[in-house]
Design a protein around this motif. Structure first.
Motif, mmCIF file in Angstrom:
data_model
loop_
_atom_site.group_PDB
_atom_site.id
_atom_site.type_symbol
_atom_site.label_atom_id
_atom_site.label_comp_id
_atom_site.label_asym_id
_atom_site.label_seq_id
_atom_site.Cartn_x
_atom_site.Cartn_y
_atom_site.Cartn_z
ATOM 1 N N LEU A 1 -73.306 16.122 -21.243
ATOM 2 C CA LEU A 1 -74.087 14.782 -20.760
ATOM 3 C C LEU A 1 -74.736 13.833 -21.936
ATOM 4 N N ASP A 2 -74.631 14.282 -23.173
ATOM 5 C CA ASP A 2 -75.449 13.426 -24.191
ATOM 6 C C ASP A 2 -74.293 12.671 -24.642
ATOM 7 N N SER A 3 -72.870 12.599 -24.504
ATOM 8 C CA SER A 3 -71.812 12.168 -24.805
ATOM 9 C C SER A 3 -71.005 11.323 -23.800
ATOM 10 N N SER A 4 -71.094 9.878 -23.957
ATOM 11 C CA SER A 4 -70.212 8.943 -23.009
ATOM 12 C C SER A 4 -68.671 9.162 -22.973
ATOM 13 N N GLU A 5 -68.185 9.571 -24.147
ATOM 14 C CA GLU A 5 -66.679 9.969 -24.250
ATOM 15 C C GLU A 5 -66.643 11.290 -23.339
ATOM 16 N N SER A 6 -67.479 12.204 -23.576
ATOM 17 C CA SER A 6 -67.173 13.539 -22.632
ATOM 18 C C SER A 6 -67.222 13.306 -21.566
ATOM 19 N N ILE A 7 -68.156 12.544 -20.898
ATOM 20 C CA ILE A 7 -68.400 11.965 -19.591
ATOM 21 C C ILE A 7 -67.041 11.430 -19.058
ATOM 22 N N GLN A 8 -66.422 10.573 -19.796
ATOM 23 C CA GLN A 8 -65.257 9.934 -19.310
ATOM 24 C C GLN A 8 -64.015 10.778 -19.416
ATOM 25 N N GLN A 9 -63.907 11.737 -20.347
ATOM 26 C CA GLN A 9 -62.789 12.589 -20.314
ATOM 27 C C GLN A 9 -62.977 13.605 -19.108
ATOM 28 N N ALA A 10 -64.188 14.087 -18.707
ATOM 29 C CA ALA A 10 -64.536 14.904 -17.618
ATOM 30 C C ALA A 10 -64.146 14.111 -16.352
ATOM 31 N N MET A 11 -64.538 12.896 -16.321
ATOM 32 C CA MET A 11 -64.064 12.079 -14.853
ATOM 33 C C MET A 11 -62.702 12.024 -15.024
ATOM 34 N N ALA A 12 -61.865 12.005 -15.949
ATOM 35 C CA ALA A 12 -60.374 11.937 -15.880
ATOM 36 C C ALA A 12 -59.925 13.173 -15.502
ATOM 37 N N TRP A 13 -60.687 14.163 -16.013
ATOM 38 C CA TRP A 13 -60.073 15.547 -15.324
ATOM 39 C C TRP A 13 -60.461 15.823 -13.874
ATOM 40 N N VAL A 14 -61.655 15.139 -13.471
ATOM 41 C CA VAL A 14 -62.023 15.028 -11.834
ATOM 42 C C VAL A 14 -60.885 14.383 -11.118
ATOM 43 N N LYS A 15 -60.708 13.196 -11.413
ATOM 44 C CA LYS A 15 -59.507 12.533 -10.905
ATOM 45 C C LYS A 15 -58.332 13.199 -10.523
ATOM 46 N N ARG A 16 -57.929 13.737 -11.645
ATOM 47 C CA ARG A 16 -56.462 14.750 -11.812
ATOM 48 C C ARG A 16 -56.637 15.843 -10.640
ATOM 49 N N GLU A 17 -57.728 16.446 -10.779
ATOM 50 C CA GLU A 17 -57.921 17.678 -9.818
ATOM 51 C C GLU A 17 -58.167 17.421 -8.321
ATOM 52 N N ILE A 18 -58.685 15.923 -8.046
ATOM 53 C CA ILE A 18 -58.900 15.811 -6.808
ATOM 54 C C ILE A 18 -57.517 15.240 -6.156
ATOM 55 N N GLU A 19 -56.879 14.616 -7.180
ATOM 56 C CA GLU A 19 -55.533 14.087 -6.699
ATOM 57 C C GLU A 19 -54.356 15.426 -6.370
ATOM 58 N N HIS A 20 -54.840 16.402 -7.050
ATOM 59 C CA HIS A 20 -53.937 17.830 -6.707
ATOM 60 C C HIS A 20 -54.629 18.618 -5.457
ATOM 61 N N ALA A 21 -55.804 18.255 -5.070
ATOM 62 C CA ALA A 21 -56.389 18.994 -4.071
ATOM 63 C C ALA A 21 -55.841 18.561 -2.660
ATOM 64 N N SER A 22 -55.686 19.174 -1.623
ATOM 65 C CA SER A 22 -55.264 18.617 -0.281
ATOM 66 C C SER A 22 -55.964 17.590 0.199
ATOM 67 N N ALA A 23 -57.305 17.694 -0.064
ATOM 68 C CA ALA A 23 -58.255 16.363 0.418
ATOM 69 C C ALA A 23 -58.103 15.244 -0.192
ATOM 70 N N GLY A 24 -57.895 15.279 -1.476
ATOM 71 C CA GLY A 24 -57.981 14.247 -2.459
ATOM 72 C C GLY A 24 -58.924 13.382 -2.651
ATOM 73 N N GLU A 25 -60.297 13.979 -2.279
ATOM 74 C CA GLU A 25 -61.675 13.366 -2.349
ATOM 75 C C GLU A 25 -62.653 13.952 -3.108
ATOM 76 N N LEU A 26 -63.632 13.583 -3.751
ATOM 77 C CA LEU A 26 -64.731 14.159 -4.252
ATOM 78 C C LEU A 26 -66.026 14.180 -3.304
ATOM 79 N N TYR A 27 -66.286 15.037 -2.468
ATOM 80 C CA TYR A 27 -67.224 15.039 -1.478
ATOM 81 C C TYR A 27 -68.672 15.153 -2.197
ATOM 82 N N GLY A 28 -68.977 16.055 -3.124
ATOM 83 C CA GLY A 28 -70.103 16.103 -3.477
ATOM 84 C C GLY A 28 -70.357 16.333 -5.159
ATOM 85 N N LEU A 29 -71.786 15.745 -5.700
ATOM 86 C CA LEU A 29 -72.034 15.870 -7.097
ATOM 87 C C LEU A 29 -73.315 16.601 -7.020
#
Length: 289
Positions: free
Chosen positions: A58-86
């Motif tokens: 959380l102290d790194s903007s670069e890490s947050i951006q990389q994690a969000m890229a991972w999140v987007k890839r994961e939700i694309e593979h999920a059957s719902a394709g959406e992020l319901y909660g944080l």
């Protein structure tokens, strides 16, 4: 709304305690959990536990951006394709009197406990706005409602989080995105161990006017066993509230968890400031006997 097994929830601070318990608990209930932790070693432990996990500092903007890229890839593979909660949970406590906190130490507390949450939340919101719904859950503290001595940095971060989250909830009214605060109070975790390290790293005990009190604080924090206080609950108490915030048609703005949170949430509404101060000073001094 799609079935519970189709809902994806992103969680920060899953290396131990509340975050890890909530991640495992939600997965057992059929959620598609995206668990994150700051250290790669902790990520590997989460993966060994069967969680889909990745690194997020959380102290790194670069890490947050990389994690969000991972999140987007994961939700694309999920059957719902959406992020319901944080579930914003990753945080730590920096002990020490206000006058013993350097600007950098206080800034670091806010970077982790508030500004990183802000950046991640802003990265998630476009996804939720696009789908027309979502849940943002912020893990706050009883110390976002009242203050105790020698916790000034943590108090500040949680009071700021309370105001931030109340504002966000108002701004998202009518979007289908609900925002809730969890107010845990004393819950078993590694919080004390991490606080002790932050205390040793950043506070000059010998130079402080609070030296004698600090020596008692050191003795208390050095005991890395979870508190045996009768008011301390396990992390499952937080999981119960997170589930309600995720599954209720109309989640609450705030969820109190432990008896101290209910008590002080009530007392701060009815007592004059000076009387509440007297009570809180008594509580603080009893800790440092």
């Amino acid at each position: 709304m799609r079935g519970k097994q189709m809902k994806t929830v992103l969680i920060t601070g899953c290396s131990s305690g509340i975050g890890q318990h909530v991640a495992l608990g939600l997965q057992q209930r059929g959620y598609n959990v995206l668990a994150t932790a700051r250290k790669q070693a902790d990520v590997e432990v989460l993966q060994q536990q069967g969680l889909n996990a990745a690194q997020l500092d959380l102290d790194s903007s670069e890490s947050i951006q990389q994690a969000m890229a991972w999140v987007k890839r994961e939700i694309e593979h999920a059957s719902a394709g959406e992020l319901y909660g944080l579930f914003n949970n990753g945080a730590y406590g920096q002990p020490g009197a206000i006058e013993d906190l350097s600007r950098n130490v206080l800034r670091q507390q806010l970077e982790t406990n508030l500004l990183g949450w802000h950046e991640l939340t802003c990265a998630v919101l476009p996804l939720m706005r696009h789908q027309g719904y979502g849940r943002i859950i912020q893990n706050s503290s009883v110390l976002g409602l009242i203050t105790l001595r020698f916790r000034g940095a943590y108090n500040t971060s949680k009071f700021a989080l309370e105001g931030y989250t109340d504002t966000l909830r108002q701004e998202l009214d009518g979007t289908g995105i609900y925002v809730s605060l969890i107010e845990p109070g004393p819950v078993t975790s590694k919080f004390r161990v991490n606080a002790f390290k932050a205390f040793q790293d950043n506070i000059d005990i010998k130079a402080s006017p609070f030296r004698s009190t600090y020596e008692k604080v050191e003795a208390r924090l050095a005991n890395d066993q979870d508190s045996d206080d009768i008011f301390t609950l396990g992390p499952e108490s937080v999981l119960k509230k997170v589930l309600h915030a995720l599954e209720s048609k109309r989640p609450k703005p705030r969820y109190y968890v432990t008896f101290p949170t209910y008590l002080f949430g009530y007392l701060r509404r009815i007592l004059p400031t000076r009387l509440l101060d007297l009570i809180l000073l008594k509580v603080s001094r009893s800790e440092h006997k």
